[in-house]
Motif scaffolding. Structure first.
Motif, PDB file in Angstrom:
ATOM      1  N   SER A  90       0.958  -1.228  -0.026  1.00  0.00           N
ATOM      2  CA  SER A  90      -0.094  -0.120  -0.004  1.00  0.00           C
ATOM      3  C   SER A  90       0.893   1.206  -0.114  1.00  0.00           C
ATOM      4  N   VAL A  91       0.097   2.441  -0.341  1.00  0.00           N
ATOM      5  CA  VAL A  91       1.072   3.629  -0.028  1.00  0.00           C
ATOM      6  C   VAL A  91       1.479   3.716   1.360  1.00  0.00           C
ATOM      7  N   SER A  92       0.685   3.377   2.196  1.00  0.00           N
ATOM      8  CA  SER A  92       0.849   3.555   3.643  1.00  0.00           C
ATOM      9  C   SER A  92       2.107   2.644   4.293  1.00  0.00           C
ATOM     10  N   PHE A 118      -3.447  12.945   1.345  1.00  0.00           N
ATOM     11  CA  PHE A 118      -4.400  11.767   1.801  1.00  0.00           C
ATOM     12  C   PHE A 118      -4.268  11.406   3.390  1.00  0.00           C
ATOM     13  N   THR A 120      -3.738   9.135   4.934  1.00  0.00           N
ATOM     14  CA  THR A 120      -2.721   8.094   5.447  1.00  0.00           C
ATOM     15  C   THR A 120      -1.145   9.020   5.753  1.00  0.00           C
ATOM     16  N   THR A 165       1.346  15.855  -2.568  1.00  0.00           N
ATOM     17  CA  THR A 165       0.626  14.963  -3.340  1.00  0.00           C
ATOM     18  C   THR A 165       0.418  15.426  -4.723  1.00  0.00           C
ATOM     19  N   TYR A 169      -6.847  14.542  -3.942  1.00  0.00           N
ATOM     20  CA  TYR A 169      -8.009  13.509  -3.892  1.00  0.00           C
ATOM     21  C   TYR A 169      -9.379  14.278  -3.594  1.00  0.00           C
ATOM     22  N   ASP A 194       2.937  11.682  -3.487  1.00  0.00           N
ATOM     23  CA  ASP A 194       2.002  10.497  -3.503  1.00  0.00           C
ATOM     24  C   ASP A 194       1.172  10.909  -4.735  1.00  0.00           C
ATOM     25  N   TYR A 196      -0.980   8.759  -6.282  1.00  0.00           N
ATOM     26  CA  TYR A 196      -2.263   7.671  -6.433  1.00  0.00           C
ATOM     27  C   TYR A 196      -3.383   8.302  -7.258  1.00  0.00           C
ATOM     28  N   GLN A 197      -3.616   9.715  -7.230  1.00  0.00           N
ATOM     29  CA  GLN A 197      -4.817  10.055  -8.093  1.00  0.00           C
ATOM     30  C   GLN A 197      -4.369  10.633  -9.354  1.00  0.00           C
ATOM     31  N   LYS A 220      -6.812   2.185  -8.564  1.00  0.00           N
ATOM     32  CA  LYS A 220      -7.608   3.442  -9.430  1.00  0.00           C
ATOM     33  C   LYS A 220      -7.183   3.497 -10.741  1.00  0.00           C
TER      34      LYS A 220
HETATM   35  C1  LIG Z   1      -3.692  10.127  -2.947  1.00  0.00           C
HETATM   36  C2  LIG Z   1      -4.054   8.748  -2.196  1.00  0.00           C
HETATM   37  N1  LIG Z   1      -3.195   8.380  -1.485  1.00  0.00           N
HETATM   38  C3  LIG Z   1      -3.376   7.142  -0.663  1.00  0.00           C
HETATM   39  C4  LIG Z   1      -4.356   6.569  -0.781  1.00  0.00           C
HETATM   40  C5  LIG Z   1      -4.207   5.085  -0.046  1.00  0.00           C
HETATM   41  O1  LIG Z   1      -3.241   4.528   0.085  1.00  0.00           O
HETATM   42  P1  LIG Z   1      -3.063   3.232   0.547  1.00  0.00           P
HETATM   43  O2  LIG Z   1      -2.621   2.547  -0.653  1.00  0.00           O
HETATM   44  O3  LIG Z   1      -2.100   3.129   1.845  1.00  0.00           O
HETATM   45  O4  LIG Z   1      -4.327   2.521   0.938  1.00  0.00           O
HETATM   46  C6  LIG Z   1      -5.479   7.037  -1.521  1.00  0.00           C
HETATM   47  C7  LIG Z   1      -6.676   6.251  -1.752  1.00  0.00           C
HETATM   48  O5  LIG Z   1      -7.317   5.470  -1.300  1.00  0.00           O
HETATM   49  C8  LIG Z   1      -5.269   8.178  -2.223  1.00  0.00           C
HETATM   50  O6  LIG Z   1      -6.122   8.766  -3.117  1.00  0.00           O
END
Ligand SMILES: Cc1ncc(COP(=O)(O)O)c(C=O)c1O
Length: 390
Positions: A90-92, A118, A120, A165, A169, A194, A196-197, A220
């Motif tokens: 996970s990102v976390s 986010f 986390t 980020t 998000y 980060d 992710y988005q 995503k």
């Molecule tokens: C920008 C962003 N970072 C992190 C996460 C979640 O990260 P992880 O993989 O730790 O659940 C999300 C969405 O779930 C996100 O939108």
């Protein structure tokens, strides 16, 4: 007559690829910011994993091959070297490993985070207060943007890490990561983006992005499922980062099976952890192949055109979109204020239009499989639900 470029665009995105995603037979799917749509290819990949389990039990070699195929696919996507990519759960997990490598007990103990991180990221940053860290928040200007100058004001020689980020998000704003990284690097701080988005719908090149670590996951815009992420770490900074949050897949030799020492891998594998999430690897390699075949620059162009159409339509409705108009300041996510966003999401869902919300905003996410009619279907529904828009 369509130009050659139009033909190229149409060949890999929009209507040309939609048949791969069964959900569009019954819904207008605009929720890729939460979960990308399931494709036939990803379903087949997961069934391959199940069939192999049935036939052979533990297919260890094949799992390792999938793990490395995923690492390679991420490297290609980010224009990175394979050895600079960690496979995370996970990102976390990746960010926790990264932060565990920082010495926060001395003078350089500050973590600067944007208000658009986010949860986390904020929670991991604040958890470091137990190790001596101080967390500094960078808040948006009145127009909702966080320009690089706001970060520069918060960064100094006490800053260890800046978290910006790539794309918010909750508002769809895109940060100028390169400019923020310049300010951070001038003060000797590291930068975490980060992404992710953004990743999969916005072209990201770690060679120009400027960050020292770039992370995200497969749920995503990469069209996979939960339990899997990645973290690119700049090779020049990696050697001095020794994660204390670790696992046996991060060891220099996972087959050494030693309990006598800690020897992290020389590559970014030092940020991996335990047994990788095997089913998610199968799904992700399938999903990533669809993204790679379409090409992220093509997806980005497609998504930007749809977002412009949506923002123009929202203007016509007199709605309060919070996402910036300028294409370079946004990506696949458009957010618009609602007077009762729970009721609005439910009213749309009743018409099989799938979107999501954060705070008082409706979130509309656009991806390679969306077409102009999806945007028009949504706008028609929003016209009928106009009292629920601020
Ligand atoms: C920008 C962003 N970072 C992190 C996460 C979640 O990260 P992880 O993989 O730790 O659940 C999300 C969405 O779930 C996100 O939108």
């Amino acid at each position: 007559m369509a130009s050659t470029r139009d033909v190229d665009l149409n060949a890999s995105v929009g209507a040309a690829i939609r048949g791969e995603f069964p959900i569009f037979e019954t819904a207008t799917y605009l929720n890729s910011c939460s979960q990308g749509a399931l494709s036939h290819r990803v379903r087949d990949a997961v069934e391959t994993w199940l069939a192999g389990w049935d036939a052979n039990g533990a297919e260890w070699d094949f799992w390792v091959e999938r793990n490395e195929a995923f690492r390679e696919a991420i490297a290609r996507l980010l224009h990175a070297e394979v050895d600079d990519v960690a496979v995370t759960t996970s990102v976390s997990q990746g960010v926790s490993a990264l932060v565990s490598a920082l010495d926060l007990a001395g003078e350089r103990n500050r973590i600067v985070i944007s208000e658009y991180e986010f949860p986390t990221i904020g929670q991991i940053a604040h958890a470091q207060e137990l190790r001596g860290a101080e967390v500094v928040h960078v808040r948006p200007d009145s127009d909702g943007s966080i320009p690089p100058e706001r970060f520069a004001e918060a960064i100094d020689e006490r800053t260890a890490l800046v978290c910006c980020t790539t794309l918010s998000y909750r508002s769809g704003h895109r940060h100028d990561v390169a400019a923020i990284a310049e300010a951070a690097h001038a003060a000797g701080a590291l930068v975490l983006a980060d992404s992710y988005q953004a990743c999969g719908a916005v072209e990201l090149d770690v060679r120009s992005l400027g960050a020292d670590a770039v992370t995200g996951g497969t749920v995503k815009y990469l069209l996979g499922t939960a339990g899997l992420g990645y973290m690119w770490v700049r090779p020049e900074v990696r050697a001095r980062l020794l994660p204390t949050q670790t696992g046996w897949f991060a060891d220099e030799d996972i087959f050494a099976m030693s309990i006598a020492d800690y020897s992290p891998h020389a590559s970014a594998r030092r940020f991996d952890s335990g047994t990788p999430p095997v089913p998610s690897l199968y799904a992700a390699v399938g999903g990533l192949s669809l993204v790679a075949e379409a090409g992220v620059p093509t997806i980005e162009e497609h998504v930007q055109a749809l977002a412009t159409r949506l923002l123009d339509g929202l203007d016509e409705l007199g709605a309060a979109a919070v996402t910036p108009r300028e294409p370079e300041r946004r990506g696949p996510l458009v957010c618009v204020r609602s007077t009762d966003v729970g009721a609005l999401v439910a009213a749309l869902a009743a018409e099989r239009i799938i979107a999501s919300s954060r705070e008082d905003k409706l979130r509309v996410a656009l991806h390679l499989y969306n077409v102009a009619e999806d945007v028009d279907t949504l706008l028609d529904a929003l016209r009928r639900q106009r009292p629920l828009l601020a």
